[in-house]
Every structure is written in C-alpha cells, then in structure tokens.
Enzyme design. Structure first.
Site, PDB file in Angstrom:
ATOM      1  CB  ALA A  65       8.158  -8.572 -10.873  1.00  0.00           C
ATOM      2  N   GLY A 109       4.567  -5.562 -13.171  1.00  0.00           N
ATOM      3  CA  GLY A 109       4.172  -6.869 -13.695  1.00  0.00           C
ATOM      4  C   GLY A 109       2.701  -7.178 -13.445  1.00  0.00           C
ATOM      5  CD  GLU A 112       5.118  -5.533 -17.586  1.00  0.00           C
ATOM      6  OE1 GLU A 112       5.547  -6.025 -16.517  1.00  0.00           O
ATOM      7  OE2 GLU A 112       5.868  -5.193 -18.518  1.00  0.00           O
TER       8      GLU A 112
HETATM    9  C1  HXC Z   1       7.852  -7.063  -3.211  1.00  0.00           C
HETATM   10  C2  HXC Z   1       6.200  -5.712  -2.359  1.00  0.00           C
HETATM   11  C3  HXC Z   1       5.902  -5.238  -3.661  1.00  0.00           C
HETATM   12  C4  HXC Z   1       6.668  -5.742  -4.745  1.00  0.00           C
HETATM   13  C5  HXC Z   1       4.588  -4.262  -2.247  1.00  0.00           C
HETATM   14  N1  HXC Z   1       5.362  -5.102  -1.529  1.00  0.00           N
HETATM   15  N2  HXC Z   1       4.905  -4.318  -3.541  1.00  0.00           N
HETATM   16  N3  HXC Z   1       7.162  -6.629  -2.148  1.00  0.00           N
HETATM   17  N4  HXC Z   1       7.624  -6.654  -4.474  1.00  0.00           N
HETATM   18  N5  HXC Z   1       6.441  -5.375  -6.005  1.00  0.00           N
HETATM   19  C6  HXC Z   1       5.329  -5.318  -0.092  1.00  0.00           C
HETATM   20  C7  HXC Z   1       5.901  -4.137   0.681  1.00  0.00           C
HETATM   21  O1  HXC Z   1       7.299  -4.196   0.695  1.00  0.00           O
HETATM   22  C8  HXC Z   1       5.300  -4.329   2.040  1.00  0.00           C
HETATM   23  O2  HXC Z   1       6.005  -5.352   2.704  1.00  0.00           O
HETATM   24  C9  HXC Z   1       3.916  -4.890   1.728  1.00  0.00           C
HETATM   25  O3  HXC Z   1       4.001  -5.395   0.397  1.00  0.00           O
HETATM   26  C10 HXC Z   1       2.865  -3.799   1.751  1.00  0.00           C
HETATM   27  O4  HXC Z   1       3.272  -2.737   0.927  1.00  0.00           O
HETATM   28  P1  HXC Z   1       3.375  -1.211   1.417  1.00  0.00           P
HETATM   29  O5  HXC Z   1       4.354  -0.534   0.534  1.00  0.00           O
HETATM   30  O6  HXC Z   1       3.583  -1.152   2.878  1.00  0.00           O
HETATM   31  O7  HXC Z   1       1.890  -0.705   1.112  1.00  0.00           O
HETATM   32  P2  HXC Z   1       1.412   0.750   0.687  1.00  0.00           P
HETATM   33  O8  HXC Z   1       2.088   1.798   1.519  1.00  0.00           O
HETATM   34  O9  HXC Z   1      -0.080   0.712   0.681  1.00  0.00           O
HETATM   35  O10 HXC Z   1       1.947   0.961  -0.815  1.00  0.00           O
HETATM   36  C11 HXC Z   1       1.445   0.147  -1.828  1.00  0.00           C
HETATM   37  C12 HXC Z   1       2.305   0.293  -3.116  1.00  0.00           C
HETATM   38  C13 HXC Z   1       3.787   0.041  -2.773  1.00  0.00           C
HETATM   39  C14 HXC Z   1       2.130   1.702  -3.693  1.00  0.00           C
HETATM   40  C15 HXC Z   1       1.771  -0.703  -4.122  1.00  0.00           C
HETATM   41  O11 HXC Z   1       3.880  -1.184  -2.076  1.00  0.00           O
HETATM   42  C16 HXC Z   1       4.667  -0.036  -3.977  1.00  0.00           C
HETATM   43  O12 HXC Z   1       5.029   1.005  -4.555  1.00  0.00           O
HETATM   44  N6  HXC Z   1       5.079  -1.261  -4.355  1.00  0.00           N
HETATM   45  C17 HXC Z   1       5.995  -1.478  -5.440  1.00  0.00           C
HETATM   46  C18 HXC Z   1       5.327  -1.287  -6.775  1.00  0.00           C
HETATM   47  C19 HXC Z   1       6.298  -1.491  -7.927  1.00  0.00           C
HETATM   48  O13 HXC Z   1       7.331  -0.802  -8.023  1.00  0.00           O
HETATM   49  N7  HXC Z   1       6.023  -2.444  -8.815  1.00  0.00           N
HETATM   50  C20 HXC Z   1       6.859  -2.756  -9.948  1.00  0.00           C
HETATM   51  C21 HXC Z   1       7.812  -3.848  -9.581  1.00  0.00           C
HETATM   52  S1  HXC Z   1       8.956  -4.206 -10.884  1.00  0.00           S
HETATM   53  P3  HXC Z   1       6.447  -5.197   4.267  1.00  0.00           P
HETATM   54  O14 HXC Z   1       7.223  -6.429   4.529  1.00  0.00           O
HETATM   55  O15 HXC Z   1       7.199  -3.925   4.368  1.00  0.00           O
HETATM   56  O16 HXC Z   1       5.125  -5.151   4.985  1.00  0.00           O
HETATM   57  C22 HXC Z   1       8.069  -5.139 -11.947  1.00  0.00           C
HETATM   58  C23 HXC Z   1       8.806  -5.603 -13.167  1.00  0.00           C
HETATM   59  C24 HXC Z   1       7.989  -6.551 -13.962  1.00  0.00           C
HETATM   60  O17 HXC Z   1       6.936  -5.430 -11.766  1.00  0.00           O
HETATM   61  C25 HXC Z   1       8.802  -7.230 -14.985  1.00  0.00           C
HETATM   62  C26 HXC Z   1       8.216  -8.520 -15.440  1.00  0.00           C
HETATM   63  C27 HXC Z   1       8.588  -9.679 -14.625  1.00  0.00           C
END
Ligand code: HXC
Length: 258
Positions: A65, A109, A112
């Site tokens: 998400a 998400g 999921e």
């Molecule tokens: C918003 C995101 C994002 C996310 C990545 N980006 N994941 N933006 N929400 N979930 C954005 C980054 O901020 C970055 O933007 C660009 O995408 C590229 O990501 P990087 O981090 O630079 O890439 P990388 O180093 O290759 O790392 C990839 C990654 C990392 C490991 C996937 O991005 C990451 O850990 N993302 C978050 C994963 C996460 O925590 N997901 C769960 C979310 S909570 P910029 O602008 O800096 O280029 C959830 C709750 C669900 O899902 C509930 C139901 C609705």
C-alpha cells in the site's frame, strides 16, 4: 495506473490487467485500487472473457500500500475512509479465475493482493513479504489470515513478525505459489495457464473456484456437501453432455458455456 487489454484469439479471451505506477513500484493507492476494481468487475461481466491475469512490472508486482498516502492517517481517517475494504474486497467478488503473475517485489498489500487471487505464478525473481511490522502496523488486507492458510502458522509468523522476504523458490516450497518460471517467460506461462482455463466450460470453472474457496470457509463435511451439490448440478448443463459425448466419440469438446 491500471492498463487493460484482451489477449488470445479463442472464443473466450484472457483479460490482462497490468498495475502501472512504475516510479512507485506499483504502490497501491485508492485511485489504483478503484481502477483495478472497476476493471475486474467489467471483465467479470464480459461473456467473452474466461480468465483474468493480474501482473505488475519486472521489478515489482506491487511494493505494498502507498506509504506516503497512509503516513498522516489518524485512526478515524483509516476507519471512516475504509482504506482497506472500500475497494480491495472487490477482487474477492470476481467469479472467474484470477491469476497473479508476480515478478519482483510483492510486499505488504502487494503480497496480500496476490494472495487474494486464485493462484500465483511467480517469476524466479519474485520476492514475497509482509513487512508492515517495520512501519509500526500489521498487514491489513488479509495477510495475517491468508498467509497462514497458504504456508502454515510457523512460516507465516516468521514472515509477519520478522518482516523478512521469501524468494520464489521458498514460496513454491511453502505452497504460496503454484509454480516458478523464468522471469522472461512469466507472462507467457500465465497466459498459457489462462488459455487452458478458457478452453474449459465456464460454468464448471466458476463452480470449481467456488468449491475450492469453500474449503477455506467451512468444515470438511460442509465443504464436501457443497461440492456434492454443485457436482450434481453440473449434470444439468449442456456442457456436461458435450464434454462426455466428446470424450466417448474421441473428439475435442465444443463448450457452449451453458
Ligand atoms: C510508497 C513506495 C513504496 C510504498 C516503494 N516506494 N514502495 N512508495 N509506498 N509501499 C517508492 C520509494 O519510496 C521510491 O520512491 C520508489 O518507490 C523506488 O523505491 P526504492 O526504495 O528506491 O527501491 P529499492 O531500493 O529497490 O527498494 C525496493 C523496496 C523498498 C525493498 C520494495 O521500496 C521498500 O521497502 N518499499 C516499502 C515496502 C513496504 O513496506 N510495503 C508495505 C507497505 S504497508 P522515490 O520517490 O524515493 O524514488 C502495506 C499495508 C497494506 O502494504 C494494508 C492493506 C491496505
């Protein structure tokens, strides 16, 4: 944000839905999920479509998400805005098969969403995880419920409490995905699986999906009874007559979807 196209040249085609927010690794926000829900509902209602494939990019199916959209939420924002159920559960209402073709990250998400699909075909580059705990939250779109059903309690607890990622090989061993294919062949493999499904009788396919899903929502005796009723019901279809007549005559069946 969501691209759609129809693939295949048979009588029933495959709807290919591509999540497309590449700069954000397909982070899922309300606008994207609204579009996804609309696309799925339209394809589910389209008689020329037999099966739906949801995919992302090579780097990410979806990285979760959208954290920037959620970061400032109060409890009331989350609760009243119905951030999760408003559009996410529309995926579960689709009666036709939905295949997730996952390459790269399927996190939070995104994982999921993949688990809401009927089965997952993974590229060998796929990485699955529920990293929400690192953000001070927990999975909110079914992760704590579907992951243990898919991989068992021990591995689900491990994944959800440590936030570690699982690669494609581990995901296949654990039963999270149905198969792993080379990344370059992912879409072809998913579309080929969809074509196999499209060639079957649609009513049988829908009832089979209903019955398998019932296995996760009922006790064994209830599930068996449900299956028995639908099994019997299929003898009222023209496609059952055709399928069995074709077998006996040693020819290919021509299903008419009724
Ligand atoms: C918003 C995101 C994002 C996310 C990545 N980006 N994941 N933006 N929400 N979930 C954005 C980054 O901020 C970055 O933007 C660009 O995408 C590229 O990501 P990087 O981090 O630079 O890439 P990388 O180093 O290759 O790392 C990839 C990654 C990392 C490991 C996937 O991005 C990451 O850990 N993302 C978050 C994963 C996460 O925590 N997901 C769960 C979310 S909570 P910029 O602008 O800096 O280029 C959830 C709750 C669900 O899902 C509930 C139901 C609705």
């Amino acid at each position: 944000m969501v691209l759609t196209e129809l693939r295949g040249d048979g009588e029933r085609r495959t709807a290919l839905v591509t999540l497309n927010r590449p700069k954000q690794l397909n982070a899922l926000n309300d606008a994207l999920m609204d579009q996804l829900g609309d696309a799925l509902a339209a394809f589910d209602a389209d008689d020329t479509v037999g099966c739906i494939v949801i995919t992302g990019s090579e780097k990410a199916f979806a990285a979760g998400a959208d954290i920037t959209a959620m970061a400032g939420f109060s409890f009331m924002d989350a609760y009243k805005g119905d951030f999760i159920t408003r559009n996410w559960e529309r995926i579960l209402r689709v009666r036709k098969p939905v295949i997730a073709a996952v390459s790269g990250f399927a996190l939070g998400g995104g994982c999921e969403l993949a688990m809401m699909c009927d089965f997952i075909i993974a590229a060998d580059t796929a990485k699955f995880g529920q990293p929400e705990i690192k953000l001070g939250i927990i999975p909110g779109a079914g992760g704590t419920q579907r992951m243990p059903r898919a991989v068992g309690k021990a591995k689900a607890m491990d994944m959800i409490l440590t936030a570690r990622m699982m690669d494609a090989a581990e995901a296949e061993r654990a039963g999270l995905v149905s198969r792993v294919v080379p990344a370059a062949a992912l879409l072809d493999e998913a579309l080929a699986a969809a074509e196999l499904i499209n060639a079957q009788s649609g009513p049988s396919v829908m009832m089979a999906k209903e019955c398998v899903n019932r296995a996760f929502e009922s006790g064994l005796a209830d599930g068996l009874g449900y299956e028995r009723r639908l099994f019997h019901a299929l003898f009222a279809t023209e496609d059952q007559k055709e399928g069995m007549a074709a077998f006996v005559a040693k020819r290919k069946p021509v299903f008419r979807q009724r």
